[in-house]
Design a protein around this motif. Structure first.
Motif, PDB file in Angstrom:
ATOM      1  N   ILE A 116      -5.517  39.901 -75.531  1.00 33.90           N
ATOM      2  CA  ILE A 116      -5.877  40.061 -74.124  1.00 33.90           C
ATOM      3  C   ILE A 116      -5.233  41.359 -73.653  1.00 33.90           C
ATOM      4  N   ASP A 117      -6.040  42.292 -73.172  1.00 32.44           N
ATOM      5  CA  ASP A 117      -5.546  43.583 -72.705  1.00 32.44           C
ATOM      6  C   ASP A 117      -4.992  43.416 -71.291  1.00 32.44           C
ATOM      7  N   LEU A 118      -3.690  43.624 -71.139  1.00 37.21           N
ATOM      8  CA  LEU A 118      -3.051  43.502 -69.823  1.00 37.21           C
ATOM      9  C   LEU A 118      -2.939  44.837 -69.104  1.00 37.21           C
ATOM     10  N   GLY A 119      -3.316  45.925 -69.779  1.00 38.41           N
ATOM     11  CA  GLY A 119      -3.172  47.248 -69.169  1.00 38.41           C
ATOM     12  C   GLY A 119      -1.700  47.617 -69.079  1.00 38.41           C
ATOM     13  N   SER A 120      -1.376  48.566 -68.209  1.00 37.21           N
ATOM     14  CA  SER A 120       0.016  48.960 -67.975  1.00 37.21           C
ATOM     15  C   SER A 120       0.536  48.176 -66.780  1.00 37.21           C
ATOM     16  N   GLN A 121       1.559  47.383 -67.007  1.00 38.50           N
ATOM     17  CA  GLN A 121       2.098  46.522 -65.956  1.00 38.50           C
ATOM     18  C   GLN A 121       3.297  47.176 -65.278  1.00 38.50           C
ATOM     19  N   LYS A 122       3.399  46.988 -63.992  1.00 38.04           N
ATOM     20  CA  LYS A 122       4.562  47.443 -63.236  1.00 38.04           C
ATOM     21  C   LYS A 122       5.729  46.490 -63.491  1.00 38.04           C
ATOM     22  N   VAL A 123       6.910  46.891 -63.046  1.00 35.86           N
ATOM     23  CA  VAL A 123       8.082  46.017 -63.157  1.00 35.86           C
ATOM     24  C   VAL A 123       7.788  44.717 -62.414  1.00 35.86           C
ATOM     25  N   GLY A 124       8.041  43.609 -63.068  1.00 35.47           N
ATOM     26  CA  GLY A 124       7.793  42.300 -62.463  1.00 35.47           C
ATOM     27  C   GLY A 124       7.480  41.277 -63.530  1.00 35.47           C
ATOM     28  N   LYS A 125       7.153  40.088 -63.103  1.00 36.34           N
ATOM     29  CA  LYS A 125       6.893  38.978 -64.022  1.00 36.34           C
ATOM     30  C   LYS A 125       5.454  38.515 -63.911  1.00 36.34           C
ATOM     31  N   ILE A 126       4.930  38.135 -65.056  1.00 31.88           N
ATOM     32  CA  ILE A 126       3.610  37.509 -65.129  1.00 31.88           C
ATOM     33  C   ILE A 126       3.841  36.120 -65.700  1.00 31.88           C
ATOM     34  N   GLN A 127       3.275  35.120 -65.052  1.00 32.21           N
ATOM     35  CA  GLN A 127       3.426  33.747 -65.536  1.00 32.21           C
ATOM     36  C   GLN A 127       2.062  33.185 -65.891  1.00 32.21           C
ATOM     37  N   GLY A 128       2.042  32.431 -66.980  1.00 34.34           N
ATOM     38  CA  GLY A 128       0.814  31.807 -67.426  1.00 34.34           C
ATOM     39  C   GLY A 128       1.053  30.352 -67.767  1.00 34.34           C
ATOM     40  N   THR A 129      -0.037  29.608 -67.865  1.00 35.93           N
ATOM     41  CA  THR A 129       0.038  28.184 -68.190  1.00 35.93           C
ATOM     42  C   THR A 129      -1.102  27.824 -69.127  1.00 35.93           C
ATOM     43  N   CYS A 130      -1.018  26.614 -69.633  1.00 40.01           N
ATOM     44  CA  CYS A 130      -2.144  26.043 -70.352  1.00 40.01           C
ATOM     45  C   CYS A 130      -3.168  25.561 -69.316  1.00 40.01           C
ATOM     46  N   GLY A 131      -4.282  25.088 -69.790  1.00 37.53           N
ATOM     47  CA  GLY A 131      -5.335  24.629 -68.896  1.00 37.53           C
ATOM     48  C   GLY A 131      -4.941  23.454 -68.021  1.00 37.53           C
ATOM     49  N   MET A 132      -3.991  22.639 -68.467  1.00 41.24           N
ATOM     50  CA  MET A 132      -3.578  21.469 -67.703  1.00 41.24           C
ATOM     51  C   MET A 132      -2.321  21.719 -66.871  1.00 41.24           C
ATOM     52  N   GLY A 133      -1.715  22.898 -67.020  1.00 41.04           N
ATOM     53  CA  GLY A 133      -0.492  23.200 -66.282  1.00 41.04           C
ATOM     54  C   GLY A 133       0.739  22.521 -66.866  1.00 41.04           C
ATOM     55  N   MET A 134       0.661  22.043 -68.100  1.00 41.01           N
ATOM     56  CA  MET A 134       1.789  21.363 -68.733  1.00 41.01           C
ATOM     57  C   MET A 134       2.748  22.340 -69.400  1.00 41.01           C
ATOM     58  N   TYR A 135       2.210  23.400 -70.001  1.00 42.85           N
ATOM     59  CA  TYR A 135       3.011  24.362 -70.759  1.00 42.85           C
ATOM     60  C   TYR A 135       2.983  25.711 -70.046  1.00 42.85           C
ATOM     61  N   PHE A 136       4.113  26.402 -70.069  1.00 46.94           N
ATOM     62  CA  PHE A 136       4.248  27.660 -69.349  1.00 46.94           C
ATOM     63  C   PHE A 136       4.736  28.772 -70.274  1.00 46.94           C
ATOM     64  N   PHE A 137       4.396  30.000 -69.903  1.00 50.43           N
ATOM     65  CA  PHE A 137       5.001  31.168 -70.538  1.00 50.43           C
ATOM     66  C   PHE A 137       5.182  32.222 -69.464  1.00 50.43           C
ATOM     67  N   GLU A 138       6.097  33.154 -69.728  1.00 53.49           N
ATOM     68  CA  GLU A 138       6.405  34.193 -68.748  1.00 53.49           C
ATOM     69  C   GLU A 138       6.682  35.503 -69.480  1.00 53.49           C
ATOM     70  N   ILE A 139       6.188  36.591 -68.921  1.00 48.63           N
ATOM     71  CA  ILE A 139       6.492  37.920 -69.435  1.00 48.63           C
ATOM     72  C   ILE A 139       7.196  38.685 -68.318  1.00 48.63           C
ATOM     73  N   ASP A 140       8.395  39.155 -68.610  1.00 49.21           N
ATOM     74  CA  ASP A 140       9.206  39.899 -67.650  1.00 49.21           C
ATOM     75  C   ASP A 140       9.131  41.370 -68.036  1.00 49.21           C
ATOM     76  N   PHE A 141       8.400  42.151 -67.248  1.00 48.58           N
ATOM     77  CA  PHE A 141       8.264  43.585 -67.491  1.00 48.58           C
ATOM     78  C   PHE A 141       9.412  44.309 -66.804  1.00 48.58           C
ATOM     79  N   GLN A 142      10.185  45.066 -67.599  1.00 49.11           N
ATOM     80  CA  GLN A 142      11.359  45.777 -67.079  1.00 49.11           C
ATOM     81  C   GLN A 142      11.253  47.259 -67.422  1.00 49.11           C
TER      82      GLN A 142
END
Length: 143
Positions: A116-142
């Motif tokens: 998945i192409d996210l492009g160039s991200q600014k400083v900050g966090k991106i949070q994602g989940t599974c389809g049911m909202g049970m599992y989470f992941f986070e990317i912290d751009f620094q």
């Protein structure tokens, strides 16, 4: 509604509740202060090695099966970024990716890699989940 249908519905709700509570206990803790060790899937404060730079693009690799590993990733801001999900016999809800802030939804194959192409991200966090909202992941751009 027939009594048998009501009983089945109640049993289903109880089972989903038990599973949900079990998942919450397993994933409890602050996502900001904890990381998941990729090899053992245990919570730790050690950095993960799931980020690489190839031909000027940052590649973040996350395993999707029974949740996401690692759950938290630290990456470089302002660098073209590819988010790569790796699946291996993944049949659960972690095969359905949602990143609401970017309006991204993606169904992953049972096995393979999906970029998945996210492009160039600014400083900050991106949070994602599974389809049911049970599992989470986070990317912290620094910086």
């Amino acid at each position: 509604m027939k009594k048998s249908a009501i009983y089945i519905l109640i049993i289903a709700v109880v089972i989903v509740g038990i599973i949900w509570i079990g998942e919450k206990k397993e994933t409890s803790g602050s996502l900001d202060s904890q990381k998941i060790d990729q090899n053992s899937n245990r919570v730790s404060n050690e950095p993960t090695n799931n980020v690489s730079v190839v031909d000027g693009k940052q590649i973040i690799e996350i395993k999707a099966k029974g949740g996401y590993s690692p759950r938290i990733t630290t990456a470089k801001a302002n660098l073209p970024t590819i988010l790569r999900f790796n699946t291996n016999s993944t049949f659960d809800c972690s095969s359905y990716i949602r990143i609401p802030s970017m309006k991204i939804t993606k169904i992953l194959p049972q096995s393979g890699a999906t970029d998945i192409d996210l492009g160039s991200q600014k400083v900050g966090k991106i949070q994602g989940t599974c389809g049911m909202g049970m599992y989470f992941f986070e990317i912290d751009f620094q910086e």
